[in-house]
Design a protein around this motif. Structure first.
Motif, short mmCIF file in Angstrom:
data_model
loop_
_atom_site.label_atom_id
_atom_site.label_comp_id
_atom_site.label_asym_id
_atom_site.label_seq_id
_atom_site.Cartn_x
_atom_site.Cartn_y
_atom_site.Cartn_z
N ALA A 234 0.83 -1.21 0.00
CA ALA A 234 0.00 0.00 0.00
C ALA A 234 0.87 1.26 0.00
O ALA A 234 0.60 2.21 -0.74
CB ALA A 234 -0.93 -0.01 1.21
N LEU A 235 1.93 1.26 0.80
CA LEU A 235 2.84 2.41 0.83
C LEU A 235 3.56 2.57 -0.51
O LEU A 235 3.70 3.69 -1.02
CB LEU A 235 3.85 2.24 1.96
N TRP A 236 4.03 1.46 -1.07
CA TRP A 236 4.71 1.49 -2.35
C TRP A 236 3.80 2.02 -3.45
O TRP A 236 4.25 2.72 -4.36
CB TRP A 236 5.20 0.09 -2.71
N SER A 237 2.51 1.70 -3.37
CA SER A 237 1.54 2.15 -4.37
C SER A 237 1.44 3.66 -4.43
O SER A 237 1.07 4.24 -5.46
CB SER A 237 0.16 1.57 -4.06
N PHE A 238 1.77 4.33 -3.32
CA PHE A 238 1.73 5.79 -3.27
C PHE A 238 3.13 6.39 -3.26
O PHE A 238 3.32 7.52 -2.83
CB PHE A 238 0.93 6.24 -2.04
N ASP A 239 4.09 5.59 -3.75
CA ASP A 239 5.47 6.03 -3.93
C ASP A 239 6.10 6.52 -2.61
O ASP A 239 6.86 7.49 -2.60
CB ASP A 239 5.56 7.14 -4.98
N ILE A 240 5.75 5.84 -1.52
CA ILE A 240 6.36 6.13 -0.23
C ILE A 240 7.56 5.20 -0.09
O ILE A 240 7.40 3.99 0.05
CB ILE A 240 5.35 5.93 0.92
N GLN A 241 8.74 5.77 -0.15
CA GLN A 241 9.98 4.99 -0.23
C GLN A 241 10.47 4.60 1.17
O GLN A 241 11.27 5.30 1.78
CB GLN A 241 11.05 5.79 -0.97
N VAL A 242 9.96 3.50 1.66
CA VAL A 242 10.43 2.93 2.92
C VAL A 242 10.66 1.44 2.72
O VAL A 242 10.19 0.85 1.74
CB VAL A 242 9.42 3.16 4.08
N ILE A 269 -8.41 5.97 13.44
CA ILE A 269 -7.36 5.33 14.23
C ILE A 269 -6.23 4.85 13.33
O ILE A 269 -5.04 5.12 13.58
CB ILE A 269 -7.93 4.13 15.02
N ILE A 270 -6.58 4.13 12.26
CA ILE A 270 -5.56 3.58 11.36
C ILE A 270 -4.80 4.70 10.66
O ILE A 270 -3.57 4.63 10.51
CB ILE A 270 -6.22 2.63 10.34
N GLN A 271 -5.51 5.76 10.27
CA GLN A 271 -4.84 6.87 9.58
C GLN A 271 -3.80 7.53 10.50
O GLN A 271 -2.68 7.81 10.08
CB GLN A 271 -5.89 7.90 9.13
N LEU A 272 -4.17 7.73 11.75
CA LEU A 272 -3.23 8.36 12.69
C LEU A 272 -2.05 7.43 12.99
O LEU A 272 -0.90 7.88 13.08
CB LEU A 272 -3.96 8.73 13.98
N CYS A 273 -2.31 6.13 13.12
CA CYS A 273 -1.24 5.17 13.40
C CYS A 273 -0.23 5.13 12.25
O CYS A 273 0.99 5.03 12.49
CB CYS A 273 -1.82 3.78 13.64
N PHE A 274 -0.70 5.20 11.02
CA PHE A 274 0.21 5.23 9.88
C PHE A 274 1.14 6.45 9.98
O PHE A 274 2.35 6.34 9.78
CB PHE A 274 -0.58 5.29 8.56
N TRP A 275 0.56 7.61 10.30
CA TRP A 275 1.37 8.83 10.34
C TRP A 275 2.33 8.82 11.54
O TRP A 275 3.49 9.21 11.40
CB TRP A 275 0.47 10.05 10.40
N VAL A 276 1.86 8.37 12.70
CA VAL A 276 2.73 8.29 13.88
C VAL A 276 3.92 7.39 13.58
O VAL A 276 5.05 7.67 14.00
CB VAL A 276 1.94 7.77 15.10
N SER A 277 3.70 6.31 12.85
CA SER A 277 4.77 5.36 12.55
C SER A 277 5.77 5.90 11.55
O SER A 277 6.96 5.57 11.60
CB SER A 277 4.17 4.05 11.99
N LEU A 278 5.31 6.74 10.60
CA LEU A 278 6.14 7.13 9.46
C LEU A 278 6.59 8.58 9.45
O LEU A 278 7.37 8.97 8.57
CB LEU A 278 5.38 6.84 8.16
N GLN A 279 6.14 9.38 10.41
CA GLN A 279 6.45 10.81 10.34
C GLN A 279 7.94 11.09 10.47
O GLN A 279 8.42 12.14 10.01
CB GLN A 279 5.68 11.57 11.43
N GLY A 280 8.70 10.17 11.07
CA GLY A 280 10.13 10.39 11.21
C GLY A 280 10.95 10.01 9.98
O GLY A 280 12.18 10.12 10.00
N PHE A 281 10.27 9.54 8.91
CA PHE A 281 10.99 9.07 7.72
C PHE A 281 11.02 10.10 6.59
O PHE A 281 11.44 9.79 5.48
CB PHE A 281 10.35 7.77 7.21
#
Length: 347
Positions: A234-242, A269-281
């Motif tokens: 899902a992240l790759w589909s939106f070109d999020i390089q992690v 809940i899921i939307q916030l968890c995604f951002w909390v997990s990835l905001q440091g990248f």
């Protein structure tokens, strides 16, 4: 009603936090740039995830009744559909009711297997979260500092589960004594934990078989590895390089996040968890938000539709499904009115 209001407030607050600082145009652009050719792959991974989940449930039930994967799947999917559209995680109690009715298995026995599922899910998710935090390259130091705490929690969880499996009654007695000293904890909560542990003991028969124990353990880890891969796609589909390891961090945080009371489906809940997990990248917040929606809907819609199909096949209407789930919950609460629930994991 109070729970519903609290759930709505939490959902709205999480959703606002997830979109804070971005506008609709940015989100629209993220969706326009996305690669939707990954959707068939997302569905394939979802199929494997639930097949593994059904296989594990079949193994947990085998000492009681030797059912096939196809036989346990309808009740399981009806339950997850219930979690998507009914409040208070009633889907777990709904699948207990459906399987018990279908195959004349005592409800407490079915519930015990669901409790054991949750125990193995928690251990597997914590392990993946710890691996993701520790080994992900370029992860912020603030994140990496949590890896030691996560590792300690994982070790403690594994030891507690192992002791519970080997010395069940002794462990329950120990927890009962500990709770007697921790008087600040709500009585309903302590009673719930003890009741869940006692119910889980009923389904311990499957763990006496080395074959079943091995199968239950590997399917527990395999299904959450598949879920982590779904997040990565899902992240790759939106070109999020992690890396896939970062997706394991998202998996762990999201699995913990959905235990918070919210509206059915865990939106916000899921939307916030995604951002909390990835905001440091150093990734785009709008892309992360859009990817979380893509991931969530790719699971929510097919799971709900399949659950509704099986519910209709079993002659179980939505109003009846909610009523039966509430009845199961009331039976489990007992005459003292103790509130019962099960810790939820995403998927």
């Amino acid at each position: 009603m109070i729970k519903l209001v609290i759930g709505i407030i939490i959902t709205v607050a999480c959703l606002l936090a997830a979109v804070w600082g971005i506008d609709l145009e940015q989100i629209k652009e993220s969706f326009q740039r996305a690669n939707y050719w990954t959707l068939p792959g997302m569905f394939a991974l979802l199929y494997v995830f639930f097949w593994l989940k059904a296989l594990r449930w079949r193994m947990l039930l085998e000492p009681v009744k030797n059912l096939s994967v196809s036989q346990v799947t309808p009740a399981m999917m009806i339950g997850f559909m219930g979690n998507n559209i009914l409040p208070a995680h009633l889907g777990e109690f709904l699948r207990v009711y459906v399987l018990s009715r279908q195959f004349q298995i005592p409800k407490t026995t079915v519930l015990s297997t669901v409790v054991l599922e949750r125990l193995f899910d928690i251990v597997a998710i914590l392990c993946f979260l710890g691996v993701g935090i520790y080994f992900t390259p370029n992860i912020p130091e603030d994140y990496r500092s949590y890896s030691l705490v996560t590792a300690v929690v994982i070790c403690v969880a594994i030891l507690v589960v192992a002791a519970y499996l080997i010395w069940t009654e002794a462990v329950i007695g120990l927890f009962r004594k500990i709770f007697s000293y921790l008087r600040f904890l709500p009585e309903k909560l302590t009673h719930l934990v003890l009741e869940m542990m006692q119910s889980g003991a009923v389904g311990m028969a499957s763990m006496k078989s080395k074959r079943l124990s091995f199968g239950i353990i590997w399917t527990s880890f395999a299904q959450w590895a598949i879920n982590g891969l779904s997040i990565f796609v899902a992240l790759w589909s939106f070109d999020i390089q992690v890396t896939p390891l970062a997706a394991l961090v998202v998996l762990g945080v999201t699995a913990i996040g959905v235990t918070v009371p919210s509206t059915p489906g865990f939106f916000g809940i899921i939307q916030l968890c995604f951002w909390v997990s990835l905001q440091g990248f150093g990734v785009s917040k709008s892309d992360v938000f859009a990817a979380s929606i893509y991931y969530q809907l790719s699971q929510y819609i097919p799971v709900t539709l399949i659950g509704l199909y099986f519910s209709n096949r079993e002659g179980l209407k939505l109003s009846q499904a909610e009523r039966e789930a509430e009845n199961e919950l009331e039976e489990l609460e007992g005459i003292d009115g103790t509130e019962a629930t099960l810790p939820e994991t995403n998927g």
